[in-house]
Design a protein around this motif. Structure first.
Motif, PDB file in Angstrom:
ATOM      1  N   ILE A 759      63.401  51.487  77.974  1.00  0.00           N
ATOM      2  CA  ILE A 759      62.020  51.654  77.530  1.00  0.00           C
ATOM      3  C   ILE A 759      61.776  50.907  76.228  1.00  0.00           C
ATOM      4  O   ILE A 759      60.736  50.257  76.046  1.00  0.00           O
ATOM      5  CB  ILE A 759      61.688  53.156  77.396  1.00  0.00           C
ATOM      6  CG1 ILE A 759      61.575  53.781  78.800  1.00  0.00           C
ATOM      7  CG2 ILE A 759      60.403  53.373  76.615  1.00  0.00           C
ATOM      8  CD1 ILE A 759      61.506  55.290  78.803  1.00  0.00           C
ATOM      9  N   ASP A 760      62.735  50.967  75.324  1.00  0.00           N
ATOM     10  CA  ASP A 760      62.590  50.236  74.060  1.00  0.00           C
ATOM     11  C   ASP A 760      62.436  48.743  74.313  1.00  0.00           C
ATOM     12  O   ASP A 760      61.583  48.069  73.711  1.00  0.00           O
ATOM     13  CB  ASP A 760      63.816  50.480  73.171  1.00  0.00           C
ATOM     14  CG  ASP A 760      63.849  51.896  72.622  1.00  0.00           C
ATOM     15  OD1 ASP A 760      62.799  52.572  72.676  1.00  0.00           O
ATOM     16  OD2 ASP A 760      64.924  52.320  72.137  1.00  0.00           O
ATOM     17  N   LEU A 761      63.246  48.199  75.217  1.00  0.00           N
ATOM     18  CA  LEU A 761      63.175  46.760  75.517  1.00  0.00           C
ATOM     19  C   LEU A 761      61.856  46.397  76.205  1.00  0.00           C
ATOM     20  O   LEU A 761      61.256  45.336  75.930  1.00  0.00           O
ATOM     21  CB  LEU A 761      64.358  46.358  76.407  1.00  0.00           C
ATOM     22  CG  LEU A 761      65.740  46.415  75.744  1.00  0.00           C
ATOM     23  CD1 LEU A 761      66.834  46.225  76.791  1.00  0.00           C
ATOM     24  CD2 LEU A 761      65.853  45.356  74.657  1.00  0.00           C
ATOM     25  N   LEU A 762      61.402  47.252  77.094  1.00  0.00           N
ATOM     26  CA  LEU A 762      60.153  46.958  77.821  1.00  0.00           C
ATOM     27  C   LEU A 762      58.947  47.010  76.889  1.00  0.00           C
ATOM     28  O   LEU A 762      57.994  46.242  77.056  1.00  0.00           O
ATOM     29  CB  LEU A 762      59.983  47.955  78.967  1.00  0.00           C
ATOM     30  CG  LEU A 762      60.969  47.779  80.127  1.00  0.00           C
ATOM     31  CD1 LEU A 762      60.882  48.951  81.093  1.00  0.00           C
ATOM     32  CD2 LEU A 762      60.693  46.477  80.863  1.00  0.00           C
ATOM     33  N   GLN A 763      58.982  47.902  75.910  1.00  0.00           N
ATOM     34  CA  GLN A 763      57.890  47.931  74.949  1.00  0.00           C
ATOM     35  C   GLN A 763      57.895  46.673  74.087  1.00  0.00           C
ATOM     36  O   GLN A 763      56.843  46.170  73.701  1.00  0.00           O
ATOM     37  CB  GLN A 763      58.003  49.177  74.069  1.00  0.00           C
ATOM     38  CG  GLN A 763      57.630  50.449  74.834  1.00  0.00           C
ATOM     39  CD  GLN A 763      57.791  51.698  73.985  1.00  0.00           C
ATOM     40  OE1 GLN A 763      58.649  51.743  73.107  1.00  0.00           O
ATOM     41  NE2 GLN A 763      56.988  52.698  74.250  1.00  0.00           N
ATOM     42  N   ALA A 764      59.071  46.137  73.840  1.00  0.00           N
ATOM     43  CA  ALA A 764      59.159  44.908  73.038  1.00  0.00           C
ATOM     44  C   ALA A 764      58.605  43.709  73.788  1.00  0.00           C
ATOM     45  O   ALA A 764      57.924  42.855  73.202  1.00  0.00           O
ATOM     46  CB  ALA A 764      60.617  44.654  72.649  1.00  0.00           C
ATOM     47  N   CYS A 765      58.849  43.643  75.117  1.00  0.00           N
ATOM     48  CA  CYS A 765      58.384  42.480  75.882  1.00  0.00           C
ATOM     49  C   CYS A 765      56.990  42.683  76.458  1.00  0.00           C
ATOM     50  O   CYS A 765      56.362  41.728  76.921  1.00  0.00           O
ATOM     51  CB  CYS A 765      59.369  42.139  77.005  1.00  0.00           C
ATOM     52  SG  CYS A 765      59.414  43.342  78.351  1.00  0.00           S
ATOM     53  N   GLY A 766      56.487  43.930  76.468  1.00  0.00           N
ATOM     54  CA  GLY A 766      55.102  44.165  76.862  1.00  0.00           C
ATOM     55  C   GLY A 766      54.852  44.333  78.342  1.00  0.00           C
ATOM     56  O   GLY A 766      53.704  44.236  78.777  1.00  0.00           O
ATOM     57  N   ALA A 906      57.379  53.569  71.250  1.00  0.00           N
ATOM     58  CA  ALA A 906      58.792  53.517  71.587  1.00  0.00           C
ATOM     59  C   ALA A 906      59.295  54.942  71.594  1.00  0.00           C
ATOM     60  O   ALA A 906      59.004  55.735  70.718  1.00  0.00           O
ATOM     61  CB  ALA A 906      59.525  52.691  70.541  1.00  0.00           C
ATOM     62  N   VAL A 907      60.032  55.274  72.634  1.00  0.00           N
ATOM     63  CA  VAL A 907      60.407  56.689  72.777  1.00  0.00           C
ATOM     64  C   VAL A 907      61.893  56.833  72.970  1.00  0.00           C
ATOM     65  O   VAL A 907      62.544  55.987  73.524  1.00  0.00           O
ATOM     66  CB  VAL A 907      59.665  57.321  73.962  1.00  0.00           C
ATOM     67  CG1 VAL A 907      58.208  57.467  73.661  1.00  0.00           C
ATOM     68  CG2 VAL A 907      59.855  56.533  75.217  1.00  0.00           C
TER      69      VAL A 907
END
Length: 907
Positions: A759-766, A906-907
């Motif tokens: 989830i952290d990575l997906l929030q970074a790439c959008g 980010a969760v």
């Protein structure tokens, strides 16, 4: 028939006829331009002005009759009842003139006589002398002679007119209808109110010429339209030709010259084409202006010019346009102006013609007039006899047509393939042929072509070689087939000068081969925006946008793509628009914007014919299939997969993308084994053809997902771990997707930790679509562990992301927590929490450790502990396990809920 604006003229004729009845012979000269209603005026006079019990003799002079002596006289005698024998005896001599005039005077003894001669300015000389003799004898006779003529005409007209006006006469000058007269005429044609300024439009189009005006009305009636914008069709075209053919030949020649010259028409340019002096041309133009055909040196309606040119025989029209081209060329006119007439002539007879056509094509292409440019090049190509020049023209024509239709460029490039292998083309034209080969999927010949480019020597040629090789390898995914090709590419890069570092392809090469930084991405984006549009290579632009997006900077790629796409639409570059729309669809998919991806991909597919797409059809087609699959439109995805695609597509990266899209469609429709076959085929193609693109195509994740679906958990875990262990790469998205699959293959107690990292990575790439799925998986993991409050809290996050993506919630309603009907007991508590406390509470409720929270919000662990202590006290929480239910109970907002338009927290 009712005439408008002709009351005064009818009064003059009636007064003259009254004097005639009283025994005073009359000559009335009616003048006006062609179509001004002279004949109609005579008819109206004879029919309605009380002209009864008279002998009426009529005749019409003509250009052809001018060469036949006594032509008009014979018509008069024939209308007066003369026998064929007596007509044959009419000769061109003084005695005949005497006899004829005497015979006419004899006819007028019993009752009044009206003699009407239409187009009198065209009378033959013998008839003119006879009429003049008659006029000198009618002073006390009941004879009225009406001569209808133009006020000005060719060499014969002024002489006829001068002879007539020496005699006593009355003059009727017919002017065009006034705007008010036109309005009355239009109103008489309909019982409906006229549109605003309708009469003004018709008056400007015809200058009030009754014949042209009535022709326009006839055309409008023929097409069933109301009186509005004039409709110029068959009747109008015929009226234009009637006006010109009834006049002097000089007027027709001038009209034809002006029609051919178009915007270049002046007295100076028209004169040599009409074989007349500029002064004579100006006089004719003034007559045709008053007639309603011209406004200065321009036709009042384009249909008039078209009718004049269409009246010419093809060979005569071709000669006229050739003469115009020659005239303009010698006068130093711009190349496009000259070339248009060469195309209209459909031949090149001058030695300077090919060079002018090529220069004009280049200039027209520079202003995005592709159609005109290709017309010029096609004529130059057809007339070309030199082999090398023919090859260069073919390549240039292909480049022009490529902008709007790649399929149209193919016939010009296919014959050049052998020339490429024989190295008889220059590097630019060779690159053009190579691009066509790649576009159509001819990868083997393309590779051989790149190898033949090793003969280039200049730095500019070296850069062209490096660029096409770069596109071949990184955009199309074509492998390097030989060591020789590797050496060629290396040599080219070594020979590039420092200046070449500013070129777009070198910046993209650094981006895909090195470590992506904000500076390297900005350099590529700035190059895309600052380059001249015509100098960009389409495939390189597409590659650049995708390269930026795969560095987790999709928003930058979207902004740049939108700007380029807007430019492509403005410049009518259909091929650019199609491919950029495909890239925009792919970028939308990377952001999780499934609806936009579906719309853009469909639009792109419709812009080009399947043959025009070549192997690149796999790009929009795969994106559209992916989008429909995520939206649950499985029937639409299946329909797209029925489209025929070229076999050669599977030798490129676009075929691999197509297989991936088809595999995920199979996976979504419970055909996991079919999906696994497609994914394994992708992997085989990637290993065999282009290992350099491993980071950009996450086929290992696809195989892992398929194995997980069919229950092969160990294999799924192994494939996910292989993806994670790949060295290098810039995309967080692939890593996150691999973690999500790995979490699905792991024990429940490890699953939440892996999903939080994803989830952290997906929030970074959008990517909000994958983010929604990751939240859904995390919710399921908490539910499986019995942590139901936390499961519901994460499910809410998944539903929010799914709503943004406009897809169905991936958790359904299994974990829904119905909102309370009234204010919660702790409704006054949430506002007590500060923003920082809300963030910490939300993250802690989702299972993050204090150290993870400190890293996420960039504070110390001690600060996190202090925030949590205050949160526990304010919410009356005894332990961390109670926090999720309290967050739900008090509706403590998440960061995405509190900041409109922001990403999910980010969760």
């Amino acid at each position: 028939m009712y005439l408008f604006d002709r009351d005064k003229e009818l009064e003059i004729l009636s007064a003259a006829f009254a004097d005639c009845i009283d025994g005073s012979g009359q000559l009335v000269i009616i003048t006006g331009g062609p179509g001004s209603g002279k004949t109609g005026l005579i008819d109206e006079f004879l029919n309605t002005a009380g002209v009864t019990d008279v002998t009426l003799l009529t005749a019409t002079a003509s250009v052809t009759g001018r060469s036949q002596p006594m032509d008009v006289v014979r018509q008069l005698l024939h209308n007066g009842g003369g026998s064929a024998a007596s007509l044959d005896q009419v000769k061109c001599d003084t005695q005949s003139a005497h006899d004829v005039s005497g015979a006419l005077l004899e006819l007028a003894k019993d009752r009044p006589m009206v003699i009407a001669i239409d187009d009198a300015h065209l009378m033959d000389n013998a008839s003119l002398q006879t009429v003049l003799r008659l006029l000198r004898q009618i002073r006390s006779k009941k004879i009225m002679v009406v001569c209808v003529s133009w006020e000005q005409s060719g060499p014969t007209g002024p002489r006829v007119h001068a002879e007539l006006i020496r005699l006593p006469h009355r003059r009727v000058r017919l002017r065009p209808l006034s705007p008010q007269g036109v309005a009355r005429l239009l109103a008489a044609q309909t019982d409906q109110p006229l549109p605003a300024d309708a009469s003004g439009v018709y008056h400007r189009t015809t200058a009030g010429n009754p014949m042209l005006l009535n022709a326009l009305l006839d055309d409008s009636a023929r097409f069933g339209t109301t009186i509005g914008e004039p409709v110029a069709s068959v009747a109008y075209r015929q009226a234009v030709l009637d006006c010109l053919h009834r006049g002097d030949p000089l007027q027709l020649r001038v009209a034809r010259a002006i029609a051919a010259l178009g915007e270049q028409a002046t007295a100076k340019t028209t004169a040599p084409l009409a074989n007349a002096s500029p002064g004579s041309v100006q006089e004719v133009v003034e007559v045709l202006d008053s007639t309603g055909l011209l406004s200065g040196y321009r036709f009042r309606h384009p249909a008039a010019a078209s009718a004049v040119l269409g009246d010419l025989e093809p060979a005569e029209r071709s000669r006229l346009h050739s003469a115009v081209a020659r005239l303009l060329y010698l006068d130093g006119a711009p190349a496009p102006d000259v070339a248009k007439h060469l195309v209209a002539a459909d031949q090149v007879t001058e030695p300077w013609g090919p060079a002018v056509l090529r220069l004009a094509a280049e200039q027209e292409l520079a202003v995005d007039n592709v159609g005109q440019s290709t017309d010029f090049l096609q004529l130059a190509l057809r007339e070309c006899e030199d082999k090398q020049e023919w090859q260069a023209l073919s390549a240039e024509l292909a480049r022009a047509e490529w902008r709007v239709n790649p399929a149209a460029a193919a016939p010009h490039l296919v014959p050049l393939r052998q020339a490429v292998l024989e190295e008889t083309l220059n590097v630019q034209d060779t690159a053009t042929v190579l691009r066509h080969m790649l576009w159509q999927g001819d990868a083997e010949l393309a590779a051989e072509t790149v190898t033949t480019l090793s003969g280039a020597h200049t730095v500019a040629e070296a850069q062209v070689m490096a660029e096409v090789d770069f596109i071949r390898h990184w955009f199309y995914g074509v492998p390097r087939v030989s060591r020789r090709a590797d050496l060629t590419r290396t040599a080219v890069l070594e020979r590039a000068t420092p200046d070449s570092a500013d070129s777009l392809w070198t910046k993209v090469a650094l981006l895909v081969n090195g470590v992506a930084t904000d500076e390297s991405v900005a350099n590529v984006a700035e190059s895309l925006q600052s380059y001249q549009f015509s100098h960009l290579k389409l495939e390189l632009v597409a590659m650049s946008l995708l390269a930026i997006a795969h560095t987790d900077r999709t928003a930058i790629a979207v902004e740049t793509c939108d700007a380029l796409l807007e430019c492509a639409v403005e410049r009518r570059a259909t091929t650019w628009q199609a491919l950029l729309s495909s890239i925009r669809a792919e970028l939308a998919m990377l952001q999780g914007d499934v609806v936009t991806a579906c719309t853009r991909a469909t639009e792109a597919l419709d812009l080009l014919h399947p043959q025009g797409w070549g192997v690149l059809v796999g790009l929009p087609l795969s994106t559209a299939v992916f989008a429909h699959t995520h939206l649950g439109n499985h029937a639409a995805a299946a329909e797209l997969l029925k489209r025929k695609v070229p076999d050669t597509m599977f030798q490129t990266i676009f075929g691999i993308q197509y297989l991936r899209a088809r595999g995920h469609h199979h996976l979504a429709t419970d055909r996991a084994f079919g999906a696994l076959n497609d994914f394994e085929a992708c992997g085989q193609l990637m290993r065999d053809r282009n290992p350099d693109l491993q980071q950009g195509v996450p086929w290992r994740i696809d195989i892992a997902q398929a194995n997980l679906r069919i229950g092969k958990v160990r294999l799924a875990k192994e494939w996910a771990e292989k993806q994670i262990r790949l060295p290098g790469g810039h995309s967080s998205r692939s890593h996150a997707m691999a973690l999500r699959v790995l979490a699905g293959a792991s024990q429940p107690r490890h699953r939440a930790s892996l999903l939080r990292k994803a989830i952290d990575l997906l929030q970074a790439c959008g990517d909000r679509l994958e983010l929604s799925l990751a939240f859904a998986d995390l919710s399921a993991a908490h539910y499986e562990l019995g942590d139901y409050a936390r499961a519901r809290l994460v499910a809410r996050q998944a539903a929010q992301e799914a709503e943004v993506c406009r897809i169905a919630s991936p958790v359904g309603n299994r974990l829904d927590n119905p909102p309370p009907t009234g204010p919660p007991a702790g409704d006054d508590v949430a506002p007590i929490l500060s923003d920082a406390e809300c963030r910490v509470a939300g993250l802690a409720a989702l299972g993050y450790t204090n150290r993870e929270i400190s890293s996420r919000i960039h504070v110390t662990v001690s600060t996190v502990e202090q925030h949590l202590t205050r949160v526990y006290r304010k919410l009356n929480v005894a332990s961390r396990a109670e926090l999720p239910s309290k967050v739900l109970e008090h509706r403590i907002p998440t960061m995405s809920e509190r900041i409109p338009g922001s990403r999910s927290p980010a969760v």
